[in-house]
Structure formats: C-alpha cells, structure tokens
Design a protein around this motif. Structure first.
Motif: not given
Length: 302
Positions: A1, A3, A22, A27-28, A31, A35-36
């Motif tokens: 990942m 950012t 990602v 993978e998203t 999280l 966390a998202l």
C-alpha cells in the motif's frame, strides 16, 4: 500500500485528503473498518485506487465496514433520498443507490454545473453522512470533475472578528426534496464530533442573485437554505455568499478528475463539494457510479 497527500488546485499542499494505492480490494478490506474509518476522519477525504472490477455487492460490503455501516432502504426514505433509483437485493439486505448522468438524470441536474453543497444536512440521526462513490463508467474525464473544499478551513480563514460575528448567525434550511417542509434553524458555525474543530455549517441556497446561488448558474432547483437570522432578527440568505467566499478558495480546493474504478469516500461534516459541467452530447457511454450513504460512528443505523 502506498499513500500520498492530495494537492490543491493552486498547487499548494492541502490540509486534508489522502490518496491510497492498493493491489486489490482484498488489501483494502484487510485494513479493517476501524482503520479505514480513521483514515476518513483524519483526512476528511479518502481516495483509493487499485480496486479493479469491484462488483456492486463488493462495493456495499466494503462500505458497510466504515462507521456504523450503510444506510438501509428505510434510511433513504428517512433521509428523503427515495427519489434516487434504489436497487435492492432482498436476499442479502443490501441496498444500492446508484448514480447516473445518462438520459433522464436524478434531480433533473442534467449537464449543468452543480453548485456547492453538503449532502443531507438535516434529519439528526441521518445528517451529513459519509458518502462513497466508485466510478464504473467515465466517458470523458475532462468533464464532470468533482471539487471539494473543507468548511473548517473556511472558518480558520476568517478574522477573529468575523468568527465572533458568525456565532450570531443561524440559517434556515428546508427539505431539498419537499420544499417548504422540515424547516430547521442551524447555527452558521458547527463543531465537529470527530476532533472538536469549528466549521462553517452551510450548503446550497436558492433565493439570491449573489455568486454561488443556484439561480446565478442559469438553472433552477430548490436549494436547502432560503433564509437567515442574525441575533434572532430575520435576514435574507445572502450571508451564505460570504461563507462561500471564505471557504471556496484555490488553496482549499481539491479537484478530482475521475477515472474508472476510482473509489472516494468523504465526510460531509467537513467537505462541501460541487461538480463541473458535463457534455453528454459528445459522449458515447454513460457517466455512472456505485453510490452509498454511510452512517458516521456516532449515528445509529436504525
């Protein structure tokens, strides 16, 4: 990942917004919702790229782990969004409110530029939700760009005297969907339940010839704000133009050029947004999104 921060239209760093790259949807999801949601609350606007070929059920399942989860069919009625096409999956309880600008469009917006607004400012248990879009069809990304500004930046852009004065203003809201109903006074200055910062609590309005009014753009819809009062004395709504001028600034503006499979989620507590004009006549396919409203963590999904 990977950012990276978002940049303003003036080329300066923004105090909000993050882009996340990602490998795939898994993978998203890995999280986790906590966390998202924190990414949305910390950055106010979250762009995720790399989730290729996401289906509507996958989109709903992803959105449902944010905050207190997605709106139900009844929630769209409570929030007065039942005029959007609802695609219901009775076997799973998933409800989709998709968005298209092809042919007959929602709210008869058509190709015109959308003025600056905040989604669903009324209805206490449903107000100012997180909103997520996933682009499934973008015919030409030179058109229909979505622009965002942070209303807390607008408050900080005021002088101390202007901030003190703003505390005395209230704005009279009405239902966008049923004009003249749900009349509600809201203070011009709100305070975030996320981090306690103050922000300018305003959205679209319709009764002014000032800039940023719907009528000034050459098209007519029923705006949310149509009146104001200062220290309890009724006023017209032109004070909203002043709030716009403090907020809608190149240093505070992110302009998103949509590509297919972009996912964006933002918190309407802070973000005010608009959309540049379209040109449907030259397009060969529709401009469409998966679209959902999501409860903030302090709101109950009832």
């Amino acid at each position: 990942m990977r950012t990276e921060p978002l940049t303003s239209v003036s080329g300066k760093p923004l105090g909000y917004g993050i882009s996340v790259h990602v490998e795939d949807l898994a993978e998203t999801v890995a999280l986790g919702g906590e966390a998202l949601t924190k990414l949305v609350y910390d950055h106010k606007l979250l762009l995720i790229r790399g989730m290729k070929g996401m289906t509507k059920p996958e989109f709903w399942d992803l959105c449902n782990i944010f905050g207190n989860g997605c709106w139900t069919k009844e929630d769209y009625v409570v929030g007065r969004e039942e005029n959007f096409p609802i695609d219901e999956d009775p076997s799973t309880g998933r409800v989709f409110a998709f968005y298209t600008n092809y042919g007959q469009t929602s709210k008869a917006i058509g190709d015109a530029e959308m003025s600056w607004h905040v989604d669903i400012p009324l209805w206490p248990t449903h107000s100012q939700p997180m909103r997520a879009f996933y682009a499934t069809s973008i015919p030409n990304n030179n058109f229909g760009k979505t622009r965002f500004c942070d209303r807390a930046w607008g408050y900080r852009n005021m002088t101390p005297e202007e901030q003190a004065d703003a505390e005395h203003w209230e704005l009279l809201y009405q239902s966008w969907y049923e004009p003249g109903t749900s009349l509600t006074w809201l203070p011009a200055v709100g305070q975030s339940k996320i981090n306690g910062e103050k922000y300018l609590q305003f959205t679209s309005f319709s009764n002014s010839t000032k800039p940023y009014s719907h009528y000034a753009l050459g098209w007519k819809v029923h705006g949310w704000i149509f009146g104001a009062r200062y220290k309890g004395v009724p006023q017209n709504a032109d004070y909203v133009s002043f709030l716009h001028e403090k907020t809608i600034h190149p240093d505070n503006m992110y302009e998103h050029t949509w590509n297919e499979e972009d996912f964006i989620i933002w918190n309407n507590v802070n973000m005010i947004h608009d959309r540049t004009a379209l040109n449907s006549k030259i397009q060969t396919k529709p401009r469409e999104f998966y679209r959902l409203n999501i409860f903030n963590s302090w709101q109950k999904n009832v």
